[in-house]
Design a protein around this motif. Structure first.
Motif, PDB file in Angstrom:
ATOM      1  N   LYS A  50       0.828  -1.211   0.000  1.00 48.88           N
ATOM      2  CA  LYS A  50       0.000   0.000   0.000  1.00 48.88           C
ATOM      3  C   LYS A  50       0.871   1.273   0.000  1.00 48.88           C
ATOM      4  O   LYS A  50       0.658   2.159  -0.823  1.00 48.88           O
ATOM      5  N   SER A  51       1.825   1.338   0.936  1.00 51.80           N
ATOM      6  CA  SER A  51       2.648   2.549   1.027  1.00 51.80           C
ATOM      7  C   SER A  51       3.528   2.705  -0.204  1.00 51.80           C
ATOM      8  O   SER A  51       3.736   3.820  -0.683  1.00 51.80           O
ATOM      9  N   VAL A  52       4.040   1.602  -0.725  1.00 56.90           N
ATOM     10  CA  VAL A  52       4.880   1.675  -1.923  1.00 56.90           C
ATOM     11  C   VAL A  52       4.051   2.194  -3.103  1.00 56.90           C
ATOM     12  O   VAL A  52       4.512   3.035  -3.876  1.00 56.90           O
ATOM     13  N   PHE A 100       2.139  11.056   5.430  1.00 56.46           N
ATOM     14  CA  PHE A 100       2.936   9.836   5.555  1.00 56.46           C
ATOM     15  C   PHE A 100       2.538   9.032   6.779  1.00 56.46           C
ATOM     16  O   PHE A 100       2.045   9.573   7.772  1.00 56.46           O
ATOM     17  N   GLN A 101       2.826   7.725   6.679  1.00 54.03           N
ATOM     18  CA  GLN A 101       2.484   6.796   7.754  1.00 54.03           C
ATOM     19  C   GLN A 101       3.220   7.157   9.050  1.00 54.03           C
ATOM     20  O   GLN A 101       2.671   7.053  10.124  1.00 54.03           O
ATOM     21  N   ASP A 102       4.480   7.608   8.912  1.00 57.08           N
ATOM     22  CA  ASP A 102       5.258   7.960  10.094  1.00 57.08           C
ATOM     23  C   ASP A 102       5.329   9.485  10.190  1.00 57.08           C
ATOM     24  O   ASP A 102       6.113  10.108   9.488  1.00 57.08           O
ATOM     25  N   ALA A 182      -3.574   9.721   1.894  1.00 57.45           N
ATOM     26  CA  ALA A 182      -3.434   9.693   3.351  1.00 57.45           C
ATOM     27  C   ALA A 182      -3.091   8.263   3.755  1.00 57.45           C
ATOM     28  O   ALA A 182      -3.912   7.367   3.644  1.00 57.45           O
ATOM     29  N   ASP A 183      -1.825   8.062   4.197  1.00 57.65           N
ATOM     30  CA  ASP A 183      -1.349   6.716   4.518  1.00 57.65           C
ATOM     31  C   ASP A 183      -1.532   6.479   6.020  1.00 57.65           C
ATOM     32  O   ASP A 183      -0.760   7.003   6.822  1.00 57.65           O
ATOM     33  N   GLU A 184      -2.550   5.738   6.382  1.00 55.25           N
ATOM     34  CA  GLU A 184      -2.860   5.440   7.793  1.00 55.25           C
ATOM     35  C   GLU A 184      -2.912   6.725   8.624  1.00 55.25           C
ATOM     36  O   GLU A 184      -2.219   6.823   9.640  1.00 55.25           O
TER      37      GLU A 184
HETATM   38 MG    MG Z   1       2.338   1.140   4.818  1.00 46.76          MG
END
Ligand code: MG
Ligand code: ATP
Length: 325
Positions: A50-52, A100-102, A182-184
């Motif tokens: 997903k993130s990639v 980003f997720q982080d 929107a990643d998580e």
């Molecule tokens: Mg991810």
């Protein structure tokens, strides 16, 4: 620009990484289409790509050695794969933006939070410092940070984890993008703040017509926010449908497994988690990648099932659903 054409079309996106263990196929033939103002959920187990996929759409992957990206990414019909890095950085933060997720990776510890938010309108909209500062205060207020006039002068380490995440969301919205990935965005937040962020994203869509790709593990959030859902497994999309259709009439055994593993009111006993694990992206099986975990697998599943329409806007990659071949 045609108002009826999709804002984003992703065609046969492939991403692989050269590693010491060999080539790792992280994304393997993803197709996505997003209309203006539409919210698409991208759901799947950890490591499915997903993130990639998100980073490849933003063209943040494929610029370093060992990263290979192929396929077409059309924004407003314009192929992003053909753009220079300079053109891309102009688009990012102005027309397309990513949470980003982080969240910490998006904040610089040596600048105040206000400066980091203000930077976006200064660079992209030629806003004056005064205007940019006022926008930063407004943005912090909009994402629910208390006393924004005071907070705007603080540094990231003076914020709690939830406040940092909301700041990052404020930064990605400050340019009012046409497309937001929107990643998580709510995973690390507690339930009340999660609800505020969901409302904020829905307002953004309502007021500005922003199209959103929402990456999440949380099918509850999907049900609340999304118009359509794409279910990803081991680098490709196994099922895609309007949100109600997917919840009422899931067709792929993996989607059924995900829905069965959801807690439901009134249901007793243990949840039915899907047994087994996804395949190693460095050593993918031929044929359907879910087959080793699938209770319905049969001979045909040794061949890869392409995704096909099963009626309406519902698409499935499963031999059980194929009428021909
Ligand atoms: Mg991810
Ligand atoms: N820069 C990289 N180099 C090598 N492999 C990578 C790189 N980035 C991601 N991967 C691998 O690609 C695969 C997909 O990763 P990705 O981060 O997209 O998963 P994800 O679906 O976002 O998972 P999660 O839900 O845990 O965030 C994983 O096997 C991951 O280890």
């Amino acid at each position: 620009m045609n108002k009826n054409s999709p804002i984003l079309q992703v065609e046969d996106l492939r991403v692989s990484f050269g590693t010491r263990r060999g080539t790792l196929e992280a994304v393997d033939g993803v197709n996505l289409c997003l209309d203006r103002g539409e919210i698409l959920g991208l759901v799947g187990e950890s490591g499915c790509g997903k993130s990639v996929t998100a980073q490849a759409i933003m063209r943040l992957i494929g610029n370093s050695s060992g990263e290979y990206v192929a396929g077409r990414i059309l924004m407003d019909g314009d192929d992003l794969m053909l753009k220079s890095e300079r053109e891309m950085s102009r688009l990012r933060g102005k027309r397309m933006s990513m949470i980003f997720q982080d969240p910490m990776s998006s904040l610089n510890p040596v600048y105040t939070v206000g400066w980091q938010i203000a930077e976006v309108p200064i660079i992209h909209d030629n806003a004056s410092r005064g205007e940019a500062h006022a926008r930063a205060v407004e943005m912090l207020g909009m994402v629910g940070i208390p006393s924004p006039e005071d907070r705007v002068r603080r540094y990231p380490h003076e914020f709690s984890g939830g406040m940092r995440q909301r700041t990052v969301i404020g930064m990605s919205l400050s340019c009012k993008p046409d497309l937001l990935i929107a990643d998580e965005p709510t995973t690390a937040l507690d339930v009340t703040i999660q609800a505020q962020i969901i409302d904020l994203l829905l307002d953004l869509r309502r007021n500005l017509g922003t199209a959103i790709i929402l990456i999440t593990h949380d099918l509850g959030v999907v049900a609340e926010m999304c118009d359509r859902v794409a279910i990803m497994y081991s680098g490709y999309i196994v099922e895609q449908a309007p949100v109600h259709e997917l919840f009422d009439n899931p067709r792929h055994p993996y989607t059924k497994g995900l829905l069965d593993s959801l807690p439901r009111a009134g249901r007793r006993g243990r949840l039915n988690a899907i047994k087994g694990r996804p395949p190693d992206p460095g050593n993918l099986p031929e044929g359907c990648r879910f087959a080793p975990r699938c209770p319905h697998a049969f001979e045909k599943c040794s061949k890869f099932p392409t995704i096909e329409c099963v009626g309406g806007d519902h698409h499935v990659a499963c031999w059980l659903e194929k009428k021909s071949e």
